[in-house]
Design a protein around this motif. Structure first.
Motif, PDB file in Angstrom:
ATOM      1  N   LEU A  74      31.577  37.409  36.505  1.00  0.00           N
ATOM      2  CA  LEU A  74      32.810  37.169  35.766  1.00  0.00           C
ATOM      3  C   LEU A  74      33.414  35.808  36.112  1.00  0.00           C
ATOM      4  O   LEU A  74      33.478  35.417  37.272  1.00  0.00           O
ATOM      5  CB  LEU A  74      33.833  38.264  36.065  1.00  0.00           C
ATOM      6  N   HIS A  75      33.854  35.118  35.083  1.00  0.00           N
ATOM      7  CA  HIS A  75      34.580  33.863  35.251  1.00  0.00           C
ATOM      8  C   HIS A  75      35.990  34.197  35.744  1.00  0.00           C
ATOM      9  O   HIS A  75      36.522  35.271  35.457  1.00  0.00           O
ATOM     10  CB  HIS A  75      34.634  33.130  33.898  1.00  0.00           C
ATOM     11  N   PRO A  76      36.638  33.298  36.503  1.00  0.00           N
ATOM     12  CA  PRO A  76      38.026  33.573  36.941  1.00  0.00           C
ATOM     13  C   PRO A  76      38.965  33.935  35.798  1.00  0.00           C
ATOM     14  O   PRO A  76      39.869  34.767  35.974  1.00  0.00           O
ATOM     15  CB  PRO A  76      38.428  32.256  37.607  1.00  0.00           C
ATOM     16  N   VAL A  77      38.777  33.350  34.621  1.00  0.00           N
ATOM     17  CA  VAL A  77      39.630  33.688  33.477  1.00  0.00           C
ATOM     18  C   VAL A  77      39.416  35.137  33.069  1.00  0.00           C
ATOM     19  O   VAL A  77      40.370  35.864  32.773  1.00  0.00           O
ATOM     20  CB  VAL A  77      39.361  32.726  32.296  1.00  0.00           C
ATOM     21  N   GLN A  78      38.163  35.577  33.056  1.00  0.00           N
ATOM     22  CA  GLN A  78      37.899  36.972  32.709  1.00  0.00           C
ATOM     23  C   GLN A  78      38.521  37.921  33.726  1.00  0.00           C
ATOM     24  O   GLN A  78      39.111  38.949  33.360  1.00  0.00           O
ATOM     25  CB  GLN A  78      36.386  37.198  32.614  1.00  0.00           C
ATOM     26  N   LYS A  79      38.410  37.586  34.980  1.00  0.00           N
ATOM     27  CA  LYS A  79      39.021  38.423  36.015  1.00  0.00           C
ATOM     28  C   LYS A  79      40.536  38.486  35.836  1.00  0.00           C
ATOM     29  O   LYS A  79      41.157  39.553  35.972  1.00  0.00           O
ATOM     30  CB  LYS A  79      38.686  37.877  37.401  1.00  0.00           C
ATOM     31  N   ALA A  80      41.129  37.339  35.540  1.00  0.00           N
ATOM     32  CA  ALA A  80      42.583  37.288  35.392  1.00  0.00           C
ATOM     33  C   ALA A  80      43.040  38.067  34.164  1.00  0.00           C
ATOM     34  O   ALA A  80      44.063  38.770  34.202  1.00  0.00           O
ATOM     35  CB  ALA A  80      43.045  35.834  35.294  1.00  0.00           C
ATOM     36  N   PHE A  81      42.287  37.970  33.072  1.00  0.00           N
ATOM     37  CA  PHE A  81      42.628  38.754  31.877  1.00  0.00           C
ATOM     38  C   PHE A  81      42.583  40.246  32.185  1.00  0.00           C
ATOM     39  O   PHE A  81      43.437  41.020  31.731  1.00  0.00           O
ATOM     40  CB  PHE A  81      41.660  38.421  30.737  1.00  0.00           C
ATOM     41  N   MET A  82      41.599  40.661  32.955  1.00  0.00           N
ATOM     42  CA  MET A  82      41.502  42.070  33.324  1.00  0.00           C
ATOM     43  C   MET A  82      42.672  42.492  34.200  1.00  0.00           C
ATOM     44  O   MET A  82      43.310  43.527  33.970  1.00  0.00           O
ATOM     45  CB  MET A  82      40.183  42.320  34.056  1.00  0.00           C
ATOM     46  N   ALA A  83      42.968  41.689  35.203  1.00  0.00           N
ATOM     47  CA  ALA A  83      43.997  42.063  36.180  1.00  0.00           C
ATOM     48  C   ALA A  83      45.381  42.111  35.554  1.00  0.00           C
ATOM     49  O   ALA A  83      46.207  42.969  35.905  1.00  0.00           O
ATOM     50  CB  ALA A  83      43.987  41.080  37.350  1.00  0.00           C
ATOM     51  N   HIS A  84      45.675  41.183  34.634  1.00  0.00           N
ATOM     52  CA  HIS A  84      47.012  41.091  34.045  1.00  0.00           C
ATOM     53  C   HIS A  84      47.114  41.808  32.709  1.00  0.00           C
ATOM     54  O   HIS A  84      48.127  41.671  32.020  1.00  0.00           O
ATOM     55  CB  HIS A  84      47.416  39.626  33.895  1.00  0.00           C
ATOM     56  N   ASP A  85      46.109  42.563  32.356  1.00  0.00           N
ATOM     57  CA  ASP A  85      46.090  43.285  31.083  1.00  0.00           C
ATOM     58  C   ASP A  85      46.454  42.347  29.937  1.00  0.00           C
ATOM     59  O   ASP A  85      47.321  42.643  29.104  1.00  0.00           O
ATOM     60  CB  ASP A  85      47.040  44.485  31.109  1.00  0.00           C
ATOM     61  N   ALA A  86      45.766  41.202  29.901  1.00  0.00           N
ATOM     62  CA  ALA A  86      46.036  40.186  28.886  1.00  0.00           C
ATOM     63  C   ALA A  86      45.283  40.512  27.595  1.00  0.00           C
ATOM     64  O   ALA A  86      44.664  39.641  26.978  1.00  0.00           O
ATOM     65  CB  ALA A  86      45.623  38.817  29.422  1.00  0.00           C
ATOM     66  N   LEU A  87      45.317  41.754  27.200  1.00  0.00           N
ATOM     67  CA  LEU A  87      44.597  42.228  26.021  1.00  0.00           C
ATOM     68  C   LEU A  87      45.125  43.602  25.663  1.00  0.00           C
ATOM     69  O   LEU A  87      45.735  44.276  26.492  1.00  0.00           O
ATOM     70  CB  LEU A  87      43.100  42.320  26.308  1.00  0.00           C
ATOM     71  N   GLN A  88      44.918  43.993  24.439  1.00  0.00           N
ATOM     72  CA  GLN A  88      45.203  45.369  24.039  1.00  0.00           C
ATOM     73  C   GLN A  88      44.003  45.902  23.252  1.00  0.00           C
ATOM     74  O   GLN A  88      43.057  46.392  23.854  1.00  0.00           O
ATOM     75  CB  GLN A  88      46.521  45.447  23.262  1.00  0.00           C
ATOM     76  N   CYS A  89      44.007  45.737  21.925  1.00  0.00           N
ATOM     77  CA  CYS A  89      42.835  46.242  21.198  1.00  0.00           C
ATOM     78  C   CYS A  89      41.578  45.479  21.578  1.00  0.00           C
ATOM     79  O   CYS A  89      40.475  46.008  21.486  1.00  0.00           O
ATOM     80  CB  CYS A  89      43.070  46.211  19.697  1.00  0.00           C
ATOM     81  N   GLY A  90      41.713  44.210  21.967  1.00  0.00           N
ATOM     82  CA  GLY A  90      40.588  43.437  22.467  1.00  0.00           C
ATOM     83  C   GLY A  90      39.794  42.686  21.426  1.00  0.00           C
ATOM     84  O   GLY A  90      38.849  41.974  21.768  1.00  0.00           O
ATOM     85  N   PHE A  91      40.164  42.789  20.152  1.00  0.00           N
ATOM     86  CA  PHE A  91      39.364  42.144  19.118  1.00  0.00           C
ATOM     87  C   PHE A  91      39.481  40.622  19.187  1.00  0.00           C
ATOM     88  O   PHE A  91      38.513  39.910  18.919  1.00  0.00           O
ATOM     89  CB  PHE A  91      39.784  42.647  17.737  1.00  0.00           C
ATOM     90  N   CYS A  92      40.644  40.125  19.557  1.00  0.00           N
ATOM     91  CA  CYS A  92      40.838  38.674  19.672  1.00  0.00           C
ATOM     92  C   CYS A  92      40.444  38.149  21.048  1.00  0.00           C
ATOM     93  O   CYS A  92      40.361  36.934  21.256  1.00  0.00           O
ATOM     94  CB  CYS A  92      42.302  38.313  19.405  1.00  0.00           C
TER      95      CYS A  92
END
Length: 895
Positions: free
Chosen positions: A80-98
């Motif tokens: 995982l790239h640091p950005v991917q890890k951060a998106f996971m940790a901070h719930d920077a997504l909902q439906c995830g399509f975008c």
């Protein structure tokens, strides 16, 4: 033959100069790259070309010749790239399509930032500028800000985080599969022929020319049995072919004769006495339904106007009498105004889509749906199939917001074509279809009169709503004002105004935002005239205990206590602070069931429910894990399959309240079974006794259905009981027809908005948003915050930007692309504070109720009241376009 390199592997490029890069990527099985807008606006299709972010939906495939291409799958391939890890940790997504597009762009920004600035933290403005070409309809921007900032600062250079959302890894790596990503061997592409006139009778439909096109496998008619077209975009026929290009060619070959009929477009035109009629009396049952309920009682029609519908009025004649008297006396406390709200499109990023396949007598349908189990039942009934011969699947759903709650045309067309072609068929709407014919929150005109008594109480309220429902009925806007601010008398009247436009549909708190937009501005105006604090007036008029606590919270905010009067401000930029209140019903669905099992030493939870980005998987996993002292990742959650125990639809904020209670019952049953059947007991002093017992348990399974609630505390009743006998009848019908129960207690929201108004250009910017929510215990706290933030950003869009544009003569939707239909972007996200009040629902097993609807209801009036506070002018029509604001300011100056 030219080639490119995709994620380190050589890829042949087609010779076709018109071939687009996104098609090459997706046809190669890399479905993490998503097609949404097709015009380079949303960013969902972003990939790296020689390390530079590009939108693949606009780029010719040949532009990648000899170059290196990286998709979302390539970014997470070796760790995982640091950005991917951060998106996971901070719930920077909902439906995830975008999410894949955001991650790709943010990765490029991160790598460039770290190379030039080390571990410095970028500002919100720098992050917003970098990601300005991306859109998230769920409104996950607050988490994205935090994720990108902390990834750039180096916080996520180390180990992988444990995300609060169970499926986060799949979504940030592009592995999550949506309906549009499904591809079976031999799968065909389906396209629908749609009408280009607003009203006509179709004769002479000839499908033979389409069947004669090479590569076409099936052509089916889709006209209703009356052969009538009542709006532009109405379906006529559908084609299944080897690819979309061939299907479009076949669609163009179909011939028919439209006999034009007089058409009427929009709210004002449809109300004229001489307006052409959309539905004759014999055809009225063909109208669509804009309500989440089963529809109201029989109501009279006059031309295109259905109504009045006023079941929730209270002493309506008395209200009219008092208001007439106040007008005659020119009572300065009488507030009267006409408000207008525009049409709001759902604009889900994953389009309406279905993939149908017959295997003998077994029908499998992948659908982007908000109702797995209900869709299975309706499909089985429509096609005369046993329930066990129909399987509906939705592993991931890219947003819905109310538009995907029923079996839609995409599903019917896919099934009909698959049956005729004897092959799997996919039907996925394009963006123009998505922004025109899939439903919308109806525009409305709301006439309101509000009269306080001399003692300061609410004496009378009259609200009449005319909803611009297109070819649909059953709007409920004015009636919702019965359930807040008790008055001595209320006249609440709803009308549907039908015209030759596509039918509206339920949209996140249907009827709630327009009702609140009018009522909350009127309450605010009454406070100004009475010279009392707007929050204190609401405390006086509104006895609901949940909202009483939220009013105290809001009154204590520094931004509220330090607000300045409009008269004290000068200059181009003015700041204002406004407050508004909203509520929604606490709903749960009968028959909702959950199965818990031990399989191979692991707990598995199963339910035929779907996750449209709200976090259903995590809610179930959190509930089970807490009971067994496990981590949520230790629990396997199986959803998205109709052959699992019946689950609720994702509408009306009812999922959490429907699945948590039976999960708790099943937990008790499973614990008893584990204790009875485990081959060994935990070691003395074990710090993980349940983990040991589960490991020692044989494979067992238990299930439980949603039980009735406990007895609520004194004074807490179902909201509909406040509407008297008609409210009780409505609740009974809702339970009988839709299997939805209106429980005791009222999910509530109080919002305080701070805005900045540019008085020269008419721009409004929301600076800070404070959202107080009383929704019971949080089953998934981080995800609840994400839901609240997303609801606010959609409310901001409703207030400031979103409006469908229609040709008033032809009925064509002019805002059929994301270039023309503006939804909020990341730079529109204010700083957000969310306050959760977790009391008030102790009688509900688990104590949790829904959040998706209530959090968006008061946003637009809170912004309106803040604008009034900033400039001393009340705007009564949304969206608050710059031209409207400037005109209002000029009108004030002229006065």
């Amino acid at each position: 033959m030219t080639t490119t390199t995709i994620n380190g592997r050589p890829f042949a490029l087609p010779d076709d100069p018109d071939a687009l890069l996104i098609d090459v990527i997706r046809d190669g099985g890399l479905t993490g790259t998503k097609l949404v807008c097709g015009s380079g606006v949303c960013g969902a299709c972003t990939v790296l070309l020689d390390g530079t972010p590009v939108v693949s939906c606009l780029l010719p495939a040949q532009a990648a010749a000899g170059k290196s291409l990286t998709t979302i799958e390539g970014i997470g391939s070796t760790g995982l790239h640091p950005v991917q890890k951060a998106f996971m940790a901070h719930d920077a997504l909902q439906c995830g399509f975008c999410t894949p597009g955001f991650v790709v762009e943010a990765t490029a920004f991160h790598d460039g930032w770290r190379a030039s600035k080390g571990a410095a933290t970028p500002s919100r403005e720098e992050i917003a500028a970098a990601l300005s070409g991306h859109l998230c309809r769920c409104g996950a921007y607050e988490g994205i800000f935090r994720a990108v900032a902390e990834a750039c600062s180096g916080r996520f250079d180390g180990n992988d985080p444990i995300p609060p959302r169970l499926e986060a890894r799949d979504k940030v790596t592009g592995l999550a599969r949506y309906t549009v990503d499904i591809h079976h061997d031999g799968q065909l592409e389906g396209v629908i022929l749609r009408a280009h006139v607003a009203h006509a009778r179709i004769t002479g439909l000839d499908l033979a020319p389409a069947r004669a096109v090479a590569g076409v496998a099936a052509v089916v008619p889709l006209l209703d049995d009356d052969n009538m077209i009542r709006f532009v975009g109405a379906p006529i026929a559908a084609v299944a072919a080897k690819d979309r290009r061939t299907a479009l060619k076949a669609i163009a070959a179909i011939t028919f004769r439209p006999e034009p009929l007089p058409a009427v477009i929009g709210l004002d035109a449809a109300r004229r006495d001489d307006a052409p009629v959309v539905f004759e009396k014999k055809d009225r049952k063909r109208a669509g339904n804009v309500s989440e309920g089963a529809g109201g009682a029989p109501v009279s029609w006059k031309g295109n106007v259905r109504g009045p519908s006023a079941p929730f009025s209270q002493k309506a004649k008395q209200a009219r009498s008092w208001l007439d008297e106040a007008r005659a006396q020119r009572n300065p406390l009488l507030v009267e105004e006409t408000f207008r709200v525009s049409t709001q499109q759902h604009a889900s990023l994953e389009p309406h889509a279905a993939v149908a396949r017959f295997d003998g007598d077994q029908l499998t349908v992948h659908i982007s749906t908000q109702a797995i189990h209900e869709s299975m039942e309706k499909i089985a009934k429509r096609y005369g199939l046993p329930h066990d011969k129909v399987r509906v699947i939705a592993d991931h759903v890219g947003g819905g917001f109310g538009s995907k709650g029923s079996v839609g045309l995409e599903t019917i067309a896919a099934i009909e074509l698959a049956r005729a072609a004897k092959a799997p068929v996919r039907v996925a709407f394009d963006r123009e279809e998505e922004l025109s014919v899939t439903g919308y929150r109806p525009a409305a005109e709301l006439k309101l009169s509000l009269l306080p008594s001399p003692e300061g109480r609410l004496k009378a309220l009259s609200l009449t709503a005319h909803a611009d429902t297109g070819a649909a009925v059953n709007s409920l806007i004015a009636g919702l004002a019965r359930l807040i601010y008790p008055a001595e008398a209320k006249e609440l009247v709803d009308f549907d105004v039908l015209s030759n436009l596509p039918p509206g549909a339920p949209f996140r708190g249907p009827g709630g935002p327009p009702m609140s937009f009018a009522l909350e501005q009127a309450v605010d105006e009454a406070a100004l005239r009475m010279k009392v604090d707007p929050i204190q007036l609401r405390k006086l008029w509104d006895p609901d205990p949940n909202r009483q606590r939220l009013y105290d919270w809001a009154a204590g905010l520094d931004v509220w206590k330090s607000r300045k009067p409009a008269a004290s401000q000068e200059g181009r930029y003015r700041r204002g602070v406004g407050v508004a209140t909203g509520y929604w019903l606490y709903l749960w669905q009968t028959g909702s069931s959950v199965e818990l099992a031990v399989e191979g030493g692991r707990i598995v939870a199963s339910c035929a429910v779907q996750d449209i980005g709200t976090g259903t998987r995590s809610v179930i996993a959190n509930t089970v894990a807490k009971a067994f002292d496990l981590e949520p990742q230790d629990v396997e959650v199986r959803i998205g399959r109709s052959n699992l125990p019946p689950g609720p639809g994702s509408g009306g904020s009812r999922v959490t309240a429907s699945v948590v209670p039976p999960t708790l019952l099943a937990i008790d049953k499973l614990k008893a079974e584990i204790k009875r059947t485990a081959s060994r007991t935990p070691a003395p002093g074990s710090n993980a006794p349940w983990r040991e017992m589960i490991a020692a348990s044989p494979n067992i399974a238990v299930s439980a259905r949603r039980q009735e609630d406990g007895k609520p505390p004194p004074g807490v009743r179902p909201a509909l009981h406040e509407a008297g006998i008609m409210g009780r009848v409505f609740g009974w019908v809702l339970r009988l027809m839709n299997h939805m129960v209106v429980g005791a207690g009222v999910p509530s929201s109080v919002q305080v908005m701070e805005v900045e108004v540019d008085t020269w250009l008419g721009h409004v910017r929301v600076l800070n948003a404070y959202t107080g929510l009383a929704i019971g215990k949080l089953a998934a706290p981080t995800l609840a915050r994400s839901q609240a933030a997303g609801a606010v950003i959609q409310g901001i869009g409703y207030a400031l930007y979103e409006a469908r544009e229609t040709d008033p003569l032809s009925g064509h939707i002019l805002s059929g692309s994301m270039e023309d239909y503006r939804i909020p972007g990341i730079a529109d996200m204010p700083k957000l504070d969310v306050h959760f009040d977790e009391a008030g629902f102790e009688h509900v097993p688990g104590g949790s109720v829904g959040i998706g609807e209530v959090a968006t209801v008061p946003t637009s009036p809170a912004i309106a009241n803040a604008i009034r506070d900033a400039i001393g002018v009340r705007l009564t029509e949304i969206p608050f376009r710059p031209d409207r604001l400037v005109a209002a300011l000029k009108g004030r100056d002229a006065a």
